[in-house]
Design a protein around this motif. Structure first.
Motif, PDB file in Angstrom:
ATOM      1  N   LEU A 269       1.069   4.181  -2.811  1.00 14.18           N
ATOM      2  CA  LEU A 269       1.109   5.660  -2.520  1.00 14.18           C
ATOM      3  C   LEU A 269       2.282   6.505  -2.940  1.00 14.18           C
ATOM      4  O   LEU A 269       2.048   7.552  -3.747  1.00 14.18           O
ATOM      5  CB  LEU A 269       0.990   5.752  -1.115  1.00 14.18           C
TER       6      LEU A 269
ATOM      7  N   THR B 272       0.816  -1.114  -0.030  1.00 16.08           N
ATOM      8  CA  THR B 272       0.140   0.022  -0.014  1.00 16.08           C
ATOM      9  C   THR B 272       0.812   1.124  -0.057  1.00 16.08           C
ATOM     10  O   THR B 272       0.834   2.261  -0.720  1.00 16.08           O
ATOM     11  CB  THR B 272      -1.035   0.005   1.289  1.00 16.08           C
ATOM     12  N   CYS B 273       1.833   1.318   0.738  1.00 19.42           N
ATOM     13  CA  CYS B 273       2.783   2.501   0.984  1.00 19.42           C
ATOM     14  C   CYS B 273       3.659   2.547  -0.281  1.00 19.42           C
ATOM     15  O   CYS B 273       3.725   3.722  -0.945  1.00 19.42           O
ATOM     16  CB  CYS B 273       3.859   2.396   2.051  1.00 19.42           C
TER      17      CYS B 273
ATOM     18  N   LEU C 218      -5.068  12.792  -0.421  1.00 17.40           N
ATOM     19  CA  LEU C 218      -4.149  13.715   0.123  1.00 17.40           C
ATOM     20  C   LEU C 218      -4.147  14.576  -1.070  1.00 17.40           C
ATOM     21  O   LEU C 218      -4.084  15.924  -0.646  1.00 17.40           O
ATOM     22  CB  LEU C 218      -2.878  12.875   0.418  1.00 17.40           C
TER      23      LEU C 218
ATOM     24  N   LEU D 271      -5.394   6.580  -1.313  1.00 16.49           N
ATOM     25  CA  LEU D 271      -4.912   7.471  -0.320  1.00 16.49           C
ATOM     26  C   LEU D 271      -4.050   8.737  -0.952  1.00 16.49           C
ATOM     27  O   LEU D 271      -3.973  10.047  -0.405  1.00 16.49           O
ATOM     28  CB  LEU D 271      -3.679   6.996   0.680  1.00 16.49           C
TER      29      LEU D 271
END
Length: 504
Positions: A49, A45-46, A178, A174
């Motif tokens: 992102l 997931t990171c 953001l 995400l």
């Protein structure tokens, strides 16, 4: 008579009958198994992102550096090209030395690079950091999938595959949130997106650091220690087994790269320039473009879970094929509407197909892989496919420069890039390719790869080299596996020592 690879798309009845109910399997998982899975999902997931921070910031980056869309997408292309380098480096080190600390280091590296990207002042500086980021990100997927899946029961892996690959969509979501709510409100602008991503990578590294090494890897280390095998011997054995694996499975390696080339063209062709398409070709604001992205991603992510789960029953390949067909069906809804609601619906429908097909990829690659190299093989195949598809954003940008249309905006007709037609053609062609390459490919549904020797153990390159038994007499342990027939039947990877047995 239909070809074998068509008749064998659905798992045999006795294989499905042996599987335990999913809820019963999930109830038996320990907190360590849950935590390992979460850490793998969080890492991916990171990484997503981090990657999507650039596609969602194309317009801001154009203003910051005074560059065109084509120039800015160079950063995306370079990142995709260099991810294969990271997959080779981190994947081989993980199969040799373990999952835990390689993933921690990998996450810390990209955290530092993301932080640095938020401070650059020139476009060459930005390109340099994104190039290094590509190497770092390349290692994440193979390590994350092996960490998440190899410690789970076979019956849970299809469902878990959908959740795991959903990390990509969640990372995209995400980044979009953001970009929509944070970036416009702070003086740092687009830089805040990169700094936030850096902090999340640090958190993911901390989560993995407090968890133990994969039990599968520890079991193999204990077995070798009991035999008195030292570090130098393990490295020598690893190199020998890696060479043997490549000699035996070279056809499978080529196939996996072709498969992942199609999948990556599908993903990047439908995502990387989607916000730019809505803004420039449809005349929407950056806010509305981000909102459409969020809506389609939130809803389509749910179908990742469904696709992974249903693949446990109807097979990995058939699940992919169904979703790829759905992509083609919904392309007109992706490109023809002009209203926000209709375009958002089109994005949802196409992403339902894209994300559903992708939901099966982690487990399909993991089961297809030579078992001892399940961190290296899937990661390298995935990232080489990424490298081949690296120019997808630039292909679309170049197509938009040459294929033009007019829209009525700000009270007058304006000449704009026709990204709708460009993306529709690209996505349609690639979806057809994915259907064909999936149909003719192999499948090892229900593979018990967790019982296989690790890559640093003698004989690990053999597909039947189980860690419990040095002989090949335990073929019954492979109950539930099956081959997909097709062009691979009788080829090198299914030769003696690598043959898959079925219970009859």
């Amino acid at each position: 008579m239909a070809p074998y690879f068509l008749k064998n798309l659905v798992p045999r009845r006795e294989i499905r009958a042996e599987a335990r109910p999913l809820l019963r399997v999930l109830a038996t998982l320990t907190w360590i198994q849950w935590a390992h899975f979460f850490s793998g999902w969080l890492a991916w997931t990171c990484a997503a992102l981090d990657f999507f921070s650039v596609p969602l910031s194309v317009t801001d980056l154009e203003t910051q550096f005074g560059k065109s869309t084509h120039d800015i997408t160079t950063a995306i292309t370079i990142t995709l090209i260099l991810r294969s380098v990271g997959a080779v480096i981190f994947g081989t080190l993980s199969d040799r030395f373990g999952r835990k600390w390689l993933l921690v280091f990998n996450l810390l590296l990209i955290a530092i690079l993301e932080l640095g990207a938020g401070f650059v002042q020139t476009f060459p500086q930005f390109l340099a950091l994104r190039s290094l980021f590509g190497v770092g990100m390349g290692g994440i997927w193979g390590l994350a999938t092996s960490t998440a899946l190899e410690n789970l029961p076979v019956e849970a892996r299809g469902f878990a595959s959908g959740i795991l690959q959903g990390g990509n969509a969640v990372g995209y979501l995400l980044a979009a949130v953001l970009n929509l709510f944070l970036v416009p409100k702070v003086n740092a602008g687009w830089r805040a997106l990169f700094w936030t991503a850096s902090g999340m990578n640090l958190f993911a590294a901390a989560v993995r650091a407090v968890l133990p090494e994969s039990e599968v890897f520890l079991r193999a280390k204990r077995a070798e220690k009991a035999k008195g095998v030292g570090t130098k011997d393990k490295t020598r054995i690893f190199l020998k087994e890696a060479k043997q694996m490549l000699r035996t499975h070279w056809i499978l390696c080529i196939y996996a790269v072709l498969l992942m080339t199609g999948f990556n063209f599908l993903a990047h062709g439908s995502q990387d320039l989607y916000p730019t398409y809505l803004q420039q070709s449809k005349g929407f604001s950056a806010h509305d473009a981000a909102l459409a992205t969020i809506i389609s991603t939130v809803v389509s992510t749910l179908f990742l879970l469904f696709a992974g789960w249903v693949s446990q029953y109807i097979g990995r390949r058939l699940t992919i094929i169904i979703h790829a067909f759905l992509i083609g069906v919904f392309i007109p809804l992706w490109i023809l509407p002009t209203s926000f609601s209709s375009l958002a619906a089109g994005a949802f429908c196409v992403q339902f197909g894209v994300q559903g097909a992708w939901g099966v990829v982690p487990i399909q690659l993991a089961e297809m892989s030579p078992p001892a190299f399940r961190a290296t093989f899937p990661g390298v195949a995935y990232q080489i496919g990424n490298m081949v598809s690296a120019a997808s954003a630039q292909i679309e940008a170049t197509g938009g420069q040459n294929l033009r249309t007019t829209i009525f905006s700000m009270g007058k007709l304006q000449d704009v890039p026709d990204y709708a037609t460009v993306q529709g053609i690209l996505i349609g062609v690639v979806a057809a390719f994915v259907v064909i390459i999936t149909i003719v490919g192999p499948e090892k549904h229900g593979s018990h790869f967790e019982k296989h020797k690790m890559a640093f153990q003698e004989g690990a390159a053999r597909d039947d080299a189980l860690i419990e038994d040095d002989d090949s007499s335990n073929d019954n342990e492979h109950v539930g596996e099956r081959k997909g027939g097709s062009i691979f039947e009788g080829s090198a990877e299914l030769s003696k020592g690598g043959e898959i047995k079925e219970k009859v």
